[in-house]
Design a protein around this motif. Structure first.
Motif, PDB file in Angstrom:
ATOM      1  N   GLN A 117     -45.102 -31.246  -7.252  1.00  0.00           N
ATOM      2  CA  GLN A 117     -43.844 -30.844  -7.873  1.00  0.00           C
ATOM      3  C   GLN A 117     -42.694 -30.882  -6.882  1.00  0.00           C
ATOM      4  O   GLN A 117     -41.560 -31.258  -7.232  1.00  0.00           O
ATOM      5  CB  GLN A 117     -43.988 -29.446  -8.478  1.00  0.00           C
ATOM      6  N   ARG A 118     -42.964 -30.489  -5.644  1.00  0.00           N
ATOM      7  CA  ARG A 118     -41.912 -30.562  -4.614  1.00  0.00           C
ATOM      8  C   ARG A 118     -41.546 -32.007  -4.299  1.00  0.00           C
ATOM      9  O   ARG A 118     -40.385 -32.321  -4.022  1.00  0.00           O
ATOM     10  CB  ARG A 118     -42.358 -29.839  -3.349  1.00  0.00           C
ATOM     11  N   VAL A 119     -42.549 -32.882  -4.321  1.00  0.00           N
ATOM     12  CA  VAL A 119     -42.276 -34.294  -4.051  1.00  0.00           C
ATOM     13  C   VAL A 119     -41.452 -34.901  -5.173  1.00  0.00           C
ATOM     14  O   VAL A 119     -40.556 -35.711  -4.958  1.00  0.00           O
ATOM     15  CB  VAL A 119     -43.600 -35.060  -3.863  1.00  0.00           C
ATOM     16  N   GLY A 120     -41.715 -34.466  -6.391  1.00  0.00           N
ATOM     17  CA  GLY A 120     -41.011 -35.015  -7.531  1.00  0.00           C
ATOM     18  C   GLY A 120     -41.821 -36.076  -8.244  1.00  0.00           C
ATOM     19  O   GLY A 120     -42.937 -36.433  -7.827  1.00  0.00           O
ATOM     20  N   ARG A 175     -48.469 -27.965  -6.784  1.00  0.00           N
ATOM     21  CA  ARG A 175     -47.180 -27.480  -6.276  1.00  0.00           C
ATOM     22  C   ARG A 175     -46.559 -28.491  -5.304  1.00  0.00           C
ATOM     23  O   ARG A 175     -45.347 -28.721  -5.313  1.00  0.00           O
ATOM     24  CB  ARG A 175     -47.363 -26.125  -5.604  1.00  0.00           C
ATOM     25  N   LYS A 176     -47.397 -29.085  -4.473  1.00  0.00           N
ATOM     26  CA  LYS A 176     -46.893 -30.101  -3.546  1.00  0.00           C
ATOM     27  C   LYS A 176     -46.349 -31.310  -4.295  1.00  0.00           C
ATOM     28  O   LYS A 176     -45.297 -31.863  -3.940  1.00  0.00           O
ATOM     29  CB  LYS A 176     -48.001 -30.529  -2.586  1.00  0.00           C
TER      30      LYS A 176
END
Length: 235
Positions: A29-32, A26-27
């Protein structure tokens, strides 16, 4: 029993690792998505070294803790507000221009109406005065305001709305005056002569714009018999 406990422990550890993996995903994914070049640069580093670099990044970021994190949002909001105010200013400027144009048109029509009315009253004034005072002459003179300085930076709204006319001056000549004598002003006339001029003005206005009735009170008090008869004939 021991095997069961060991299996439960392994299962619990496996679940914790899966949870950590999900949290890490999830982290990420937030970073991209990260560029392949960056991944290649850190692919061969060990976990300890990556943790050290991450701690250094957190320390560098902490140096900017005093920076307003909402600055960008506030800038966008203020930019939108400024754009709205500029649009409103343009609307007000356009309205002010339209109002100024309307005022200019109305002032021009007003001046035209004043001049037209003045010409009619002036003509009748001269005619009526010659009827009241045979051999006499009288005329109305429009007094205009001085033209504003061309180099003036601005003009007040009061002077603009006052119009181009300052008043009306009366110039009369009674019979018996020396030949070539100039016309006299109102202040130089006697009481009877002022009464005749005032009556001539009233009758001149009456011929231009008649009123339902006129109320006179001893208008012939200062007049001689000849002029009384002339006033009576007009009445």
């Amino acid at each position: 029993a021991d095997a069961t406990k060991a299996g439960d422990a392994l299962q619990a550890r496996r679940q914790r690792l899966l949870d950590q993996r999900e949290a890490a995903m999830r982290k990420l994914q937030r970073v991209g998505a990260l560029p392949q070049r960056e991944l290649a640069a850190y692919a061969e580093l060990g976990a300890d070294r990556l943790v050290e670099l991450l701690a250094k990044c957190h320390a560098d970021r902490a140096k900017f803790a005093h920076v307003n994190r909402k600055a960008l949002d506030q800038y966008v909001a203020f930019a939108d507000q400024r754009s709205g105010l500029l649009d409103r200013q343009r609307e007000l400027d356009a309205g002010a221009t339209a109002i100024a144009r309307l005022l200019s048109t109305l002032d021009a029509k007003k001046d035209e109406a004043i001049e037209r009315t003045f010409r009619g009253v002036s003509k009748h004034f001269a005619d009526v005065f010659s009827e009241l005072v045979p051999g006499g002459e009288a005329r109305l003179v429009m007094v205009r305001r001085p033209a504003p300085d061309v180099g003036a930076e601005s003009q007040s709204s009061a002077s603009t709305s006052a119009g181009a006319f300052a008043g009306v001056r009366v110039s009369v000549t009674f019979p018996g005056a020396a030949e070539g004598a100039t016309a006299v002003e109102m202040a130089q006339l006697s009481g009877g002569q002022k009464a005749l001029v005032a009556l001539a003005q009233i009758f001149a206005i009456q011929r231009c714009d008649p009123a339902p009735f006129y109320l006179f009170d001893e208008i012939d008090a200062a007049l001689d018999a000849t002029h009384r008869a002339a006033v009576a004939a007009l009445v």
